[in-house]
Design a protein around this motif. Sequence first.
Motif, PDB file in Angstrom:
ATOM      1  N   HIS A  25      44.205  42.385  42.119  1.00  0.00           N
ATOM      2  CA  HIS A  25      42.862  41.823  42.188  1.00  0.00           C
ATOM      3  C   HIS A  25      41.815  42.810  42.718  1.00  0.00           C
ATOM      4  O   HIS A  25      40.752  42.987  42.125  1.00  0.00           O
ATOM      5  CB  HIS A  25      42.908  40.579  43.070  1.00  0.00           C
ATOM      6  N   HIS A  81      38.210  44.467  41.339  1.00  0.00           N
ATOM      7  CA  HIS A  81      36.895  44.448  42.003  1.00  0.00           C
ATOM      8  C   HIS A  81      36.370  45.873  42.197  1.00  0.00           C
ATOM      9  O   HIS A  81      35.206  46.169  41.909  1.00  0.00           O
ATOM     10  CB  HIS A  81      37.002  43.779  43.376  1.00  0.00           C
ATOM     11  N   ASP A  98      36.324  40.120  50.210  1.00  0.00           N
ATOM     12  CA  ASP A  98      36.590  38.944  49.400  1.00  0.00           C
ATOM     13  C   ASP A  98      37.160  37.821  50.262  1.00  0.00           C
ATOM     14  O   ASP A  98      37.320  37.970  51.467  1.00  0.00           O
ATOM     15  CB  ASP A  98      37.651  39.375  48.357  1.00  0.00           C
ATOM     16  N   ASP A 115      34.302  36.972  41.463  1.00  0.00           N
ATOM     17  CA  ASP A 115      35.482  37.097  40.599  1.00  0.00           C
ATOM     18  C   ASP A 115      35.168  37.287  39.118  1.00  0.00           C
ATOM     19  O   ASP A 115      35.956  37.901  38.400  1.00  0.00           O
ATOM     20  CB  ASP A 115      36.410  35.891  40.793  1.00  0.00           C
TER      21      ASP A 115
END
Length: 494
Positions: A131, A135, A154, A337
């Motif tokens: 993830h 980003h 995040d 996201d």
Amino acid sequence: MYFLGFNCYGHNAAAALLKNGEIVGAVEEERLNREKHSGRFPELAIRHLMALGGVESSDLAGVGYYWAPWREMRSAVAHLVRYAPESRHLLSGASFTTEYRGRLPAMLRVRQRLERTIGPLKSDRFSYIPHHQCHAASAFFPSGFDRAAVLSVDMLGEWTSTLFAVGEGLVIRPLNEIPFPHSLGMVYAAFTQHLGFEPINDEWKVMGLAPYGKPRFTKLFEELIELLPDGRFRVNTNLVAYHVRGRKQMLRPSVSAVIGAPRAPDDGLDDRHADIAASLQRRIADAMMHCVTWLQKTTGAADLCLAGGVALNCSANGEILERSGFRRVFVQPAAHDAGTALGAALHLAHQHGSPRVVFPSAYLGPAYSDADISRALTRADLTFRRADNLEDEVAELLASNRIVGWFQGQMEYGPRALGNRSILADPRDAGMKDKINSAVKFRESFRPFAASVLAEHQGEWFTMADVSPYMTINFRAREGRAQQGPAVIHEDGT
Ligand SMILES: [Fe+2]
């Protein structure tokens, strides 16, 4: 070479398509299925992009998905053991059912879901990408900086809340990371819920409320988020409960003992609520400053890229640009996201040697032809006419205090209305915020609006000599300007 990136089964599902490193398009599923913050598989977004690029599944050199589910599962088991027996609450109720019986299995089958939409992919063309790498890629690669410090901050991705990295050329090198439950995004969500708003959706309302309050709960928030050496921070698990009780109870009762009981969604807002928001915002901004200060020392980089949901906090970003010493700060408009769709595609494209391309604009979504628009207006039974001189006419309407809905060109990528799907009004009228709020039926009177200023004139209005085309960085207004633009210049002078 074409690369597709997408995210789903969390929130803000989106898809992005690249051709030789250039963005063909990027769009959030919510704009097409009309379900705010939709986390569903982005079927409509993907279909739109494939049609736009004239691409078939066999043309794709790679498809990237924004999450590495196996990584998460290992950490989830370790977490349950570490916080036992209280973590048993996570195993019952809605959060476990949707998270681990619903979301994770769906993620493991997402390739098949994709192939049902676009047709079969060659065997090695699908990748799960961690993830925060998505980003970080979404922030650094389009930034235009040859070398930069990168912070992805995040709620959580797999089991990481924050990633420190340095980007150089086609490579992003991780330096450090902070694991859940130590998460600025989770803390912000917990207080968003306490203030009677919806966590993971309404954080921006809390940010908008903060300048109306005084940070008088500083001591509690300093205990809650402890700043450690090496740019790290730790969240005090005696004060939060989200890591063992999920959304059912995100804060410990001892927090309410200091700041008062949670607000019900329909209750009024008073000074105490604004003070909580101000105290929270202060500590989050300080923690972000702490992280980027370490990054600057460690990397020696002149420029900074920010991503992750917390990087949509334009107040904190403004302070970072103002005070951290970084020369430039880049935050692309889909820092949350939805941006991981672009990041996943960029990650793969640059691994395959595609050249870097500077972020062209936020206008990456679908556009509509005049014929589409007149069909839609007719169907909605609205009277309409073509204006001979649209800009003059609209300027006159604005000057006579009217509110204008402005729709043009391609839709924005990311949550901010940046001039292609925007509400326009005259900022010189102090009552304009209330006027818009009641006309558009917004309930929250503190909802902030932003100024749109020609780049050539920005120095006359703001103290910082930079531009903020994506509404991701707040600027301080020059002395005396607040009276001239009372509807857009906030309580804190930004
Ligand atoms: Fe994220």
